[in-house]
Design a protein around this motif. Sequence first.
Motif, PDB file in Angstrom:
ATOM      1  N   ILE A  58       0.846  -1.188   0.000  1.00 48.41           N
ATOM      2  CA  ILE A  58       0.000   0.000   0.000  1.00 48.41           C
ATOM      3  C   ILE A  58       0.887   1.246   0.000  1.00 48.41           C
ATOM      4  CG2 ILE A  58      -0.225   0.173   2.525  1.00 48.41           C
ATOM      5  CD1 ILE A  58      -3.218   0.938   1.949  1.00 48.41           C
ATOM      6  N   GLU A  59       0.433   2.260  -0.733  1.00 48.37           N
ATOM      7  CA  GLU A  59       1.156   3.522  -0.771  1.00 48.37           C
ATOM      8  C   GLU A  59       0.576   4.432   0.307  1.00 48.37           C
ATOM      9  OE1 GLU A  59       1.951   7.221  -3.769  1.00 48.37           O
ATOM     10  OE2 GLU A  59       1.674   5.231  -4.635  1.00 48.37           O
ATOM     11  N   VAL A  60       1.418   4.809   1.226  1.00 47.54           N
ATOM     12  CA  VAL A  60       1.001   5.592   2.384  1.00 47.54           C
ATOM     13  C   VAL A  60       1.217   7.074   2.128  1.00 47.54           C
ATOM     14  CG1 VAL A  60       1.471   6.016   4.816  1.00 47.54           C
ATOM     15  CG2 VAL A  60       1.517   3.686   3.939  1.00 47.54           C
ATOM     16  N   LYS A  61       0.222   7.865   2.485  1.00 51.63           N
ATOM     17  CA  LYS A  61       0.352   9.316   2.374  1.00 51.63           C
ATOM     18  C   LYS A  61       0.934   9.908   3.657  1.00 51.63           C
ATOM     19  CE  LYS A  61      -3.287   9.950  -0.968  1.00 51.63           C
ATOM     20  NZ  LYS A  61      -4.472  10.668  -1.355  1.00 51.63           N
ATOM     21  N   ARG A  62       0.556   9.323   4.789  1.00 53.87           N
ATOM     22  CA  ARG A  62       1.011   9.844   6.071  1.00 53.87           C
ATOM     23  C   ARG A  62       0.898   8.766   7.137  1.00 53.87           C
ATOM     24  NH1 ARG A  62      -1.724  13.622  10.168  1.00 53.87           N
ATOM     25  NH2 ARG A  62       0.050  14.621  11.161  1.00 53.87           N
ATOM     26  N   ILE A  63       1.881   8.728   8.036  1.00 51.83           N
ATOM     27  CA  ILE A  63       1.837   7.840   9.194  1.00 51.83           C
ATOM     28  C   ILE A  63       2.194   8.657  10.425  1.00 51.83           C
ATOM     29  CG2 ILE A  63       2.910   5.893  10.396  1.00 51.83           C
ATOM     30  CD1 ILE A  63       3.369   4.532   7.790  1.00 51.83           C
ATOM     31  N   VAL A  64       1.400   8.498  11.461  1.00 50.62           N
ATOM     32  CA  VAL A  64       1.690   9.096  12.757  1.00 50.62           C
ATOM     33  C   VAL A  64       1.743   7.943  13.760  1.00 50.62           C
ATOM     34  CG1 VAL A  64       0.891  10.665  14.558  1.00 50.62           C
ATOM     35  CG2 VAL A  64       0.539  11.251  12.148  1.00 50.62           C
ATOM     36  N   ILE A  77      -2.580   5.627  10.031  1.00 57.04           N
ATOM     37  CA  ILE A  77      -2.165   5.564   8.632  1.00 57.04           C
ATOM     38  C   ILE A  77      -3.200   6.240   7.747  1.00 57.04           C
ATOM     39  CG2 ILE A  77      -1.588   4.011   6.723  1.00 57.04           C
ATOM     40  CD1 ILE A  77      -1.003   1.868   8.917  1.00 57.04           C
ATOM     41  N   THR A  78      -2.726   7.136   6.888  1.00 54.34           N
ATOM     42  CA  THR A  78      -3.589   7.763   5.891  1.00 54.34           C
ATOM     43  C   THR A  78      -3.159   7.227   4.528  1.00 54.34           C
ATOM     44  OG1 THR A  78      -3.758   9.769   7.232  1.00 54.34           O
ATOM     45  CG2 THR A  78      -4.411   9.938   4.909  1.00 54.34           C
ATOM     46  N   ALA A  79      -4.101   6.602   3.827  1.00 55.60           N
ATOM     47  CA  ALA A  79      -3.809   6.015   2.524  1.00 55.60           C
ATOM     48  C   ALA A  79      -5.101   5.822   1.748  1.00 55.60           C
ATOM     49  CB  ALA A  79      -3.104   4.672   2.695  1.00 55.60           C
ATOM     50  N   ASP A  80      -4.967   5.755   0.426  1.00 48.61           N
ATOM     51  CA  ASP A  80      -6.108   5.421  -0.417  1.00 48.61           C
ATOM     52  C   ASP A  80      -6.363   3.928  -0.297  1.00 48.61           C
ATOM     53  OD1 ASP A  80      -6.246   8.040  -1.359  1.00 48.61           O
ATOM     54  OD2 ASP A  80      -5.024   7.611  -3.127  1.00 48.61           O
ATOM     55  N   ASN A  81      -7.624   3.547  -0.306  1.00 43.87           N
ATOM     56  CA  ASN A  81      -8.037   2.138  -0.290  1.00 43.87           C
ATOM     57  C   ASN A  81      -7.452   1.343   0.877  1.00 43.87           C
ATOM     58  OD1 ASN A  81      -9.599   2.364  -2.668  1.00 43.87           O
ATOM     59  ND2 ASN A  81      -7.709   2.301  -3.861  1.00 43.87           N
ATOM     60  N   ILE A  82      -7.363   1.964   2.027  1.00 37.08           N
ATOM     61  CA  ILE A  82      -6.782   1.272   3.177  1.00 37.08           C
ATOM     62  C   ILE A  82      -7.704   0.193   3.734  1.00 37.08           C
ATOM     63  CG2 ILE A  82      -7.509   2.971   4.902  1.00 37.08           C
ATOM     64  CD1 ILE A  82      -4.682   2.407   6.213  1.00 37.08           C
ATOM     65  N   ILE A  83      -9.009   0.397   3.671  1.00 32.98           N
ATOM     66  CA  ILE A  83      -9.944  -0.597   4.208  1.00 32.98           C
ATOM     67  C   ILE A  83      -9.825  -1.929   3.463  1.00 32.98           C
ATOM     68  CG2 ILE A  83     -12.383  -1.147   4.632  1.00 32.98           C
ATOM     69  CD1 ILE A  83     -11.225   0.949   6.574  1.00 32.98           C
ATOM     70  N   PRO A  84      -9.837  -1.936   2.116  1.00 27.03           N
ATOM     71  CA  PRO A  84      -9.650  -3.214   1.411  1.00 27.03           C
ATOM     72  C   PRO A  84      -8.291  -3.856   1.731  1.00 27.03           C
ATOM     73  CG  PRO A  84     -10.497  -1.568  -0.110  1.00 27.03           C
ATOM     74  CD  PRO A  84     -10.157  -0.856   1.172  1.00 27.03           C
TER      75      PRO A  84
END
Length: 99
Positions: A58-64, A77-84
């Motif tokens: 998965i391509e991550v936009k942001r991690i805290v 984690i902020t990412a597109d399509n993270i739920i799937p």
Amino acid sequence: MSSETIAVSYQDLASKGLIGDLKQAAFCDVKTVCRIPCDRCPNVLRFIDSARISLLGIEVKRIVIKQSETGELDLHITADNIIPWLKKNNITPRKIPGG
């Protein structure tokens, strides 16, 4: 695609081999002897460059990185399509406090 921010246990990701070693993202002087997560260093989270954390698949936009109320490490984690991605890898998201 919509991005979502989800909290996930570091241990859950690590146990499935989905996250790179956090020591590789650390920039403190003792990272060669330190174990992460560590309950001995009060500043361990401050010494991890979240931009250097890698997740598999998965391509991550942001991690805290946050410490949960139980003392465990959670990754927000902020990412597109993270739920799937979570469902595919059988990872249960955690509730974000106040979220």
